[in-house]
Design a protein around this motif. Structure first.
Motif, mmCIF file in Angstrom:
data_model
loop_
_atom_site.group_PDB
_atom_site.id
_atom_site.type_symbol
_atom_site.label_atom_id
_atom_site.label_comp_id
_atom_site.label_asym_id
_atom_site.label_seq_id
_atom_site.Cartn_x
_atom_site.Cartn_y
_atom_site.Cartn_z
ATOM 1 N N SER A 74 0.835 -1.192 0.000
ATOM 2 C CA SER A 74 0.000 0.000 0.000
ATOM 3 C C SER A 74 0.870 1.242 0.000
ATOM 4 O O SER A 74 1.840 1.352 0.758
ATOM 5 C CB SER A 74 -0.934 -0.017 1.214
ATOM 6 O OG SER A 74 -0.580 0.987 2.131
ATOM 7 N N ILE A 75 0.530 2.156 -0.882
ATOM 8 C CA ILE A 75 1.330 3.361 -1.067
ATOM 9 C C ILE A 75 0.459 4.596 -0.894
ATOM 10 O O ILE A 75 -0.659 4.651 -1.399
ATOM 11 C CB ILE A 75 1.918 3.405 -2.486
ATOM 12 C CG1 ILE A 75 2.808 2.192 -2.730
ATOM 13 C CG2 ILE A 75 2.673 4.700 -2.728
ATOM 14 C CD1 ILE A 75 4.191 2.302 -2.192
ATOM 15 N N ILE A 76 0.986 5.570 -0.152
ATOM 16 C CA ILE A 76 0.340 6.878 -0.101
ATOM 17 C C ILE A 76 1.372 7.916 -0.509
ATOM 18 O O ILE A 76 2.428 8.027 0.119
ATOM 19 C CB ILE A 76 -0.166 7.207 1.321
ATOM 20 C CG1 ILE A 76 -1.171 6.139 1.769
ATOM 21 C CG2 ILE A 76 -0.799 8.589 1.359
ATOM 22 C CD1 ILE A 76 -1.615 6.317 3.214
ATOM 23 N N LEU A 77 1.066 8.630 -1.567
ATOM 24 C CA LEU A 77 2.000 9.649 -2.035
ATOM 25 C C LEU A 77 1.770 10.945 -1.275
ATOM 26 O O LEU A 77 0.649 11.425 -1.162
ATOM 27 C CB LEU A 77 1.814 9.888 -3.541
ATOM 28 C CG LEU A 77 2.040 8.675 -4.439
ATOM 29 C CD1 LEU A 77 2.007 9.096 -5.898
ATOM 30 C CD2 LEU A 77 3.342 7.992 -4.106
ATOM 31 N N LYS A 78 2.843 11.506 -0.751
ATOM 32 C CA LYS A 78 2.711 12.728 0.031
ATOM 33 C C LYS A 78 3.380 13.926 -0.615
ATOM 34 O O LYS A 78 3.083 15.063 -0.262
ATOM 35 C CB LYS A 78 3.329 12.505 1.421
ATOM 36 C CG LYS A 78 2.585 11.474 2.254
ATOM 37 C CD LYS A 78 3.220 11.358 3.621
ATOM 38 C CE LYS A 78 2.330 10.548 4.573
ATOM 39 N NZ LYS A 78 2.989 10.377 5.879
ATOM 40 N N ASP A 79 4.311 13.675 -1.512
ATOM 41 C CA ASP A 79 4.987 14.794 -2.166
ATOM 42 C C ASP A 79 5.297 14.454 -3.615
ATOM 43 O O ASP A 79 6.444 14.218 -3.995
ATOM 44 C CB ASP A 79 6.277 15.134 -1.406
ATOM 45 C CG ASP A 79 6.923 16.415 -1.920
ATOM 46 O OD1 ASP A 79 6.473 16.941 -2.961
ATOM 47 O OD2 ASP A 79 7.888 16.884 -1.294
ATOM 48 N N MET A 80 4.243 14.462 -4.402
ATOM 49 C CA MET A 80 4.404 14.062 -5.796
ATOM 50 C C MET A 80 5.367 14.950 -6.580
ATOM 51 O O MET A 80 6.185 14.444 -7.344
ATOM 52 C CB MET A 80 3.033 14.010 -6.478
ATOM 53 C CG MET A 80 2.194 12.846 -6.017
ATOM 54 S SD MET A 80 0.757 12.576 -7.053
ATOM 55 C CE MET A 80 1.444 12.758 -8.686
ATOM 56 N N PRO A 81 5.283 16.272 -6.413
ATOM 57 C CA PRO A 81 6.193 17.119 -7.203
ATOM 58 C C PRO A 81 7.655 16.725 -7.012
ATOM 59 O O PRO A 81 8.411 16.628 -7.983
ATOM 60 C CB PRO A 81 5.920 18.526 -6.660
ATOM 61 C CG PRO A 81 4.542 18.460 -6.122
ATOM 62 C CD PRO A 81 4.375 17.076 -5.587
#
Lengths: 282, 282
Positions: free
Chosen positions: B236-243
DNA sequence: CGCCTTATTGACCCTTATCAATTGGTGTGG
DNA sequence: CCACACCAATTGATAAGGGTCAATAAGGCG
């Protein structure tokens, strides 16, 4: 005039398609194009010999097209040598391929209606311009023709895939070795010597293509020379042990050995493996 | 019946094309296929709604086709997740892509009349089978259709090229970062959350795809988590800082900086540069 | 419930990038 | 015609990014 524009394919394959002079430019018929592409000449093509394609010449360093330029034509390389490059966000060039005679350029522009890469002449070049509109209408008329474009694109895709595989999993020595053999085979297919040839590109460009630095390329070539796989002197190459160069062992970085296939082909594989160890030891 | 087979495109894009039941199998019309491909529905297509394409289901681990198998059809993924792999001379798998809904499979088989790669189901899948003969005859009838295949192949080629560029020039962190962002964007395009999702593939498969080892992938994900770019827990992945993930600095391996473009875009580039150094320091 | 696959983490070190100095080749202008 | 500048290539020294080996933990799945 007919004789000139319809040279026997077996001959034209190994020398530039002559085309015919008209209004100061060279032109090629559909038949010429097919032979250049090594496509079985289209039966109906001779009836369409009134369709002609323009040749354009480029000098070393000139670009056939650049990134972002509106896509409107495919190019077929008739003679000379090119590189194609991508530009990353910082403007650095990454070499994608070294097209040679008979290769098709500009295919990656179809999708977005603009070229995604640039093609730069590494020598004087003669290319045939195929306006895409002309091509697709021809494709409708001659299904074999459109099938052959599918074929070209499909082959290009497969090539790019195995390139990605190589970049992802082979050692520097293996990459350089295979690069040399691949070049050799292409020269041979063009009728030149596959054993002795001159590189048309810099170490830098080779490195960019193979995902290595120019120093590593240089060192690897020197190592190959020392061991006797090749003889290098600047850009002149003589291949002395193609089988070994072709099969240089991959140091297993992506050790994704499927458990079914573990101890397969011991003998053959280990020969080239030993050779690779010699290289490292030297 | 008409209503069922012609769901509004805006809806069908985010959920599997329903198709219609017939003889125990699902079938899709040409219109369905076009909407799945996100191709502007062919004007004349509605007149050809009698042409239907068969759906086939695959379970996890099953292969849609294998290397060397005679090429006769293209596949369009309607639902589920796949991987495509190449096999090197030793039989090791190299992951080439992770197709998702709407992607076309089997294109690399056109050229040599046999598939050059294998497609393996990573979950239960539903694919639409397009016999190539049917396709090319349809292409002759509807030029827009054949143009769209050109488009698909061209896009695929461009993707593969930038993949090669990435493998040749980016650091492990940059590869993993971009991989996550690319996944995110594709999930988002399918209507799922682009911020939180589950990986459908193993670290091994990610590594093979990115030219890294599974350990490096695992470590990099852990590092991203520690810094706060993402939150990982197994798959499971949660992206917190895509830029930042998207622009993670390339450690300049193929330093092929063209001398014209040296000090370009200082500000923007250096932000992500600093971020990358934080990562390495941690 | 227990086996087997997948994932995490540490220690080590090899391959290859980086930095740097030198040479040879080529072209241009004084 | 030579000197200088510039670029390509070679080679060495150094270090670090990432691969390899190994041990452990955490999940699935039958």
């Amino acid at each position: 005039m007919f004789a000139e524009s319809r040279i026997a394919p077996s001959v034209t394959i190994n020398q530039p398609v002559a085309g015919r002079q008209r209004a100061g430019h060279l032109w090629s018929s559909l038949t010429d194009v097919c032979s250049l592409l090594q496509v079985t000449p289209i039966a109906a093509a001779s009836t369409a010999d009134d369709v002609v394609f323009q040749h354009v010449q480029f000098k070393t360093g000139q670009r056939l097209f650049t990134v972002g330029q509106p896509f409107d034509a495919l190019y077929i390389l008739n003679s000379g040598f090119l590189k194609t490059v991508m530009l990353d966000e910082a403007g650095n060039e990454q070499v994608l391929s070294f097209p040679m005679k008979g290769d098709v350029l500009g295919v990656d522009g179809i999708h977005a209606k603009q070229y995604m890469s640039e093609a730069v002449a590494l020598s004087s070049c003669d290319v045939i311009v195929i306006p895409f509109k002309v091509f697709s209408s021809l494709g409708r008329k001659y299904p074999e023709l459109e099938l052959s474009l599918y074929g070209v694109m499909s082959r290009e895709l497969a090539r790019e895939q195995s390139m990605a595989g190589m970049l992802g999993s082979l050692s520097a020595e293996a990459r350089v070795g295979r690069f040399l053999v691949a070049l050799s085979e292409r020269y041979a297919a063009m009728g030149y010597s596959g054993k002795e040839f001159n590189l048309r590109m810099t170490r830098q460009e080779i490195g960019s293509y193979l995902g290595l630095t120019l120093e590593t390329v240089s060192r690897t070539l020197s190592a190959f020379d020392r061991i006797g796989y090749i003889a290098v002197e600047g850009r002149s190459i003589i291949l002395k042990d193609m089988p070994t160069l072709k099969t240089l062992r991959r140091l297993p970085p992506s050790q994704s050995r499927s458990k079914e296939v573990v101890a397969v082909k011991k003998s053959a594989a280990d020969v080239s493996f030993d050779a690779a160890e010699d290289l490292l030891a030297a």
